[in-house]
Design a protein around this motif. Sequence first.
Motif, PDB file in Angstrom:
ATOM      1  N   GLN A 125       0.849  -1.188   0.000  1.00 42.53           N
ATOM      2  CA  GLN A 125       0.000   0.000   0.000  1.00 42.53           C
ATOM      3  C   GLN A 125       0.887   1.242   0.000  1.00 42.53           C
ATOM      4  OE1 GLN A 125      -3.284   0.025   2.851  1.00 42.53           O
ATOM      5  NE2 GLN A 125      -2.957   2.204   3.225  1.00 42.53           N
ATOM      6  N   LYS A 159       0.673   5.272   0.585  1.00 45.38           N
ATOM      7  CA  LYS A 159      -0.224   6.248   1.233  1.00 45.38           C
ATOM      8  C   LYS A 159      -1.524   5.542   1.590  1.00 45.38           C
ATOM      9  CE  LYS A 159       1.813  10.151  -1.286  1.00 45.38           C
ATOM     10  NZ  LYS A 159       1.577  11.261  -2.232  1.00 45.38           N
ATOM     11  N   ASP A 160      -2.648   5.962   1.031  1.00 41.58           N
ATOM     12  CA  ASP A 160      -3.926   5.345   1.396  1.00 41.58           C
ATOM     13  C   ASP A 160      -4.478   4.458   0.285  1.00 41.58           C
ATOM     14  OD1 ASP A 160      -4.334   7.376  -0.366  1.00 41.58           O
ATOM     15  OD2 ASP A 160      -6.086   8.245   0.654  1.00 41.58           O
ATOM     16  N   THR A 186       3.162   7.356   4.278  1.00 39.77           N
ATOM     17  CA  THR A 186       3.197   5.971   4.762  1.00 39.77           C
ATOM     18  C   THR A 186       3.264   4.995   3.594  1.00 39.77           C
ATOM     19  OG1 THR A 186       0.783   5.852   4.805  1.00 39.77           O
ATOM     20  CG2 THR A 186       1.904   6.523   6.838  1.00 39.77           C
ATOM     21  N   VAL A 190       3.045   0.629   3.199  1.00 38.55           N
ATOM     22  CA  VAL A 190       2.868  -0.688   3.823  1.00 38.55           C
ATOM     23  C   VAL A 190       3.566  -1.724   2.947  1.00 38.55           C
ATOM     24  CG1 VAL A 190       1.227  -2.427   4.598  1.00 38.55           C
ATOM     25  CG2 VAL A 190       0.694   0.003   4.881  1.00 38.55           C
ATOM     26  N   LEU A 249       2.425  -8.020   6.830  1.00 38.85           N
ATOM     27  CA  LEU A 249       2.278  -6.616   6.466  1.00 38.85           C
ATOM     28  C   LEU A 249       2.928  -5.727   7.517  1.00 38.85           C
ATOM     29  CD1 LEU A 249      -1.405  -6.494   5.129  1.00 38.85           C
ATOM     30  CD2 LEU A 249       0.722  -6.831   3.860  1.00 38.85           C
ATOM     31  N   GLU A 258       3.651  -1.607   8.374  1.00 43.93           N
ATOM     32  CA  GLU A 258       3.420  -0.203   8.044  1.00 43.93           C
ATOM     33  C   GLU A 258       4.651   0.616   8.406  1.00 43.93           C
ATOM     34  OE1 GLU A 258       0.471   3.528   9.217  1.00 43.93           O
ATOM     35  OE2 GLU A 258      -0.240   1.462   9.471  1.00 43.93           O
ATOM     36  N   THR A 259       5.081   1.459   7.466  1.00 46.37           N
ATOM     37  CA  THR A 259       6.268   2.292   7.687  1.00 46.37           C
ATOM     38  C   THR A 259       5.963   3.739   7.309  1.00 46.37           C
ATOM     39  OG1 THR A 259       7.156   2.003   5.455  1.00 46.37           O
ATOM     40  CG2 THR A 259       7.750   0.335   7.083  1.00 46.37           C
ATOM     41  N   THR A 260       6.807   4.642   7.789  1.00 47.27           N
ATOM     42  CA  THR A 260       6.713   6.062   7.453  1.00 47.27           C
ATOM     43  C   THR A 260       8.044   6.507   6.874  1.00 47.27           C
ATOM     44  OG1 THR A 260       5.173   6.440   9.279  1.00 47.27           O
ATOM     45  CG2 THR A 260       6.232   8.377   8.332  1.00 47.27           C
TER      46      THR A 260
END
Length: 830
Positions: A538, A540-541, A612, A614, A621, A623-625
């Motif tokens: 993923q 962003k959104d 972000t 993913v 999965l 999630e990272t920034t």
Amino acid sequence: MAWRDARASRVRLLLFMSSIILGISAVVAIQLFSENLKDNIQRQSKNLMGADYIIDTRQEPTERAQEIIDSLQPDAKEVNFVSMIAFPKNGGTKLVRVRGIAGDFPFYGAMDTEPVEAASTYQQTKGALVDATLLLQFGIQPGDSIKVGEVTLPVTGILKSIPGSSAMSASVVPPVVIPYGIIEATELLQFGSRKEYQFFFKAPETLDLDVLEDTVGPKLDLANADIDTHTGTSERLGRRYDNVGKFLNLAAFIALLLGCIGIASSVHIYIKEKLKAIAILKCLGASRKQSFLIFLIQISGIGILGGVIGSLAGIAVQTLFPYLLRSFLPFTVEMSVSAQPVFTGILLGLFMSVLFALIPLLYTWYVSPLKVLRVDEEPEQPRKIRTLLFFAILWFLFLFSFWLLKDATYALAFVFGALITFIIIAVVASFFMKLVRRYFPKKWSFTVRQALLNLYRPNNQTVVLVLAIGLGTFLVSTLYFTRDILLAKTEVGQSADNANIIILDVQSNQNQAMAEQLKANDVPVLENIPLVTMRMHQIKDRLVSDIKQDTTRQVRGWILNHEFRTTYRDQLIASEELIEGEWTPELQANEPVVISISDNLAEDARVGVGDTIVFNVQGVLMETTVGSIRQVDWGRMQLNFSIVFPKGILENAPQFNVFMTAADSEETSARLQRNLVSRFPNVTIIDLRQVFNMVEDILSKVSWVINFMAFFSIITGLIVLMGSVRTSKYQRIKESVLLRTLGAKNSQILKISALEYLFLGALGSLTGILLALISGLCLAIFVFKEPFVPSAIPFVVFLPGITLLVLAIGLSNIRSVLSSSPLEVLRREV
């Protein structure tokens, strides 16, 4: 009148024409070769691929991809990967591309082997087909054996060529073909291995491959697979070689420009000598139009005849290109002749010669009949007319460049760059003449002073000769400086602090044993880099699967399908520079994951600091920034990464390792590779010395091709030189007679001429080399971002070589001057 005058001046006009012939022959040869190349690619597209279409994937096909592949019923399949092989006969090791094939591939073209039957029997005999050059290098014959991973196979045939592999790729990583069924027994395909699965299809004649690609392509894209048809492959290949053709066309066009400048200069002197005859014609009643047309017809005839001869020469020259470019071509080019390039050559000869000769030709229009009485009167041309002609020349150059490049921006940049280069060289020549005149060395010897005076005497051609010599030298010198920059980026240090051996695909359970083995071979472990593979889930959104189906997406396709090899560490390395955000060296297990990405990844994925992403890490999965963005120098011979995690996050993820070490000699490197391959057959070893030699060999081949084109520019410049010497022959005879009347000896006159040409050759070649130094420095700083260490070859070879060549040509025409008597000049004046 045009014909009679041309017959009287045929030697001089032939020299004018030779400048055009060289440029036209270069343009026509490259145009013909480019057309033949496109035709051959379209005609042999199936032979190049060996199938009608291929479905490929970088890992084992997903369940969905396998369903699509099975529904289309593949006729053959292959798995290929890069690996080390060993030769038990002599203990040698080599990095190769292993191609495990099942089925009757290729369907089109042929697998060229020796013996011929080996191509069809190797799967039944469970043998290996090994690249011919590789066998020759290690002294292996059919009947000997090779070790691929845990399997030892007999060499059943010599592989000369196979669809899907070019001479260039084979020189970097030679192919070895084995049966598909043996791959599993080699135990080379382990976690993290870089491999490619390909499925080959033979389609019925009624199947529309474009429709198939449009229908199946998006479905395979979602399943991390791709489809390539022979038509699409031929289009991509055609575009690749089209760029090479455009570059060579521009090189030929520069040679043609040089020839045209030579014509403009020569016609200028030629017309000035005819001004008195034109004035007499006007006294007898000839109109401006008649006197102008006499010489316009001459120049037009030169252009047309030069275009015809140049086109015929281009047809002959184009037959050399398949030999010059054979290392870059995946097939043998069948040559033919088409009318369009020949017709273009003839028209180009006419327009270029007339356009560049118009400014000196206009003297015939404005010459006054009083020229008969007023010897020193010079006809003046209106500045408006000269300006219009100058812009007409620039407009023509832009249009022709646009026709070659099919891009207005590039065409404008080329014309502007060529104009700036010409202006700089011309300004240098003019400045040198003013410098000599202002600071004339009055106390030097008579011969040296006279030689310097000749540089700015009436009807001198210092600017044109320096331009011709300088531009040719500039082209070749820039090539050598650029080549050195490229080689510097791949240079391998010999100290213990610089890694020159990379060991890939080391499994986690082999880490300790690998470190011990390196220590036992007396080489250090410079780096032990962990690698974790993952894909983007993923951005962003938006889910990656949704982005793939969006036809208006701005995210680049490779981001969505790529399997990223990432690492984790607590500091930046030498090839990286932080350009945005803050570097995070380490995180605790419960903290939000902050990563660092490369600038090219940020641009292609349309993400920035704070966004972000993913990742799918082996089914988990994460999630990272984005915490920081790095500028990465991908040209350095070391491992660089698009994505870097801080320490404390990926230590427990499934991973494999890359070791970097340094061998102080080729013998140490060879011994180390033998020992590692025998104990760890699954690892891939890259000796950067071998990579450096391969890059140097490739650049040498490219240099050879570009040198061949630069040859046209240099020869054109030398012909301009010969033409100018011939044009000013009678003036030199007059000067010689006057000097001898004043008591000068033949030896003094010879020295004066020798020094003049020595000055011209040295100034022209030195100007070209200095300009090349500037262009090389700009390339190093702005393009390659590397320190600039110029090659010595232009200084020790080109500078003295071209200077001596100019000297030899100048002196070759001076013999008649030395043998002329004073009466010859007096009779000519009468």
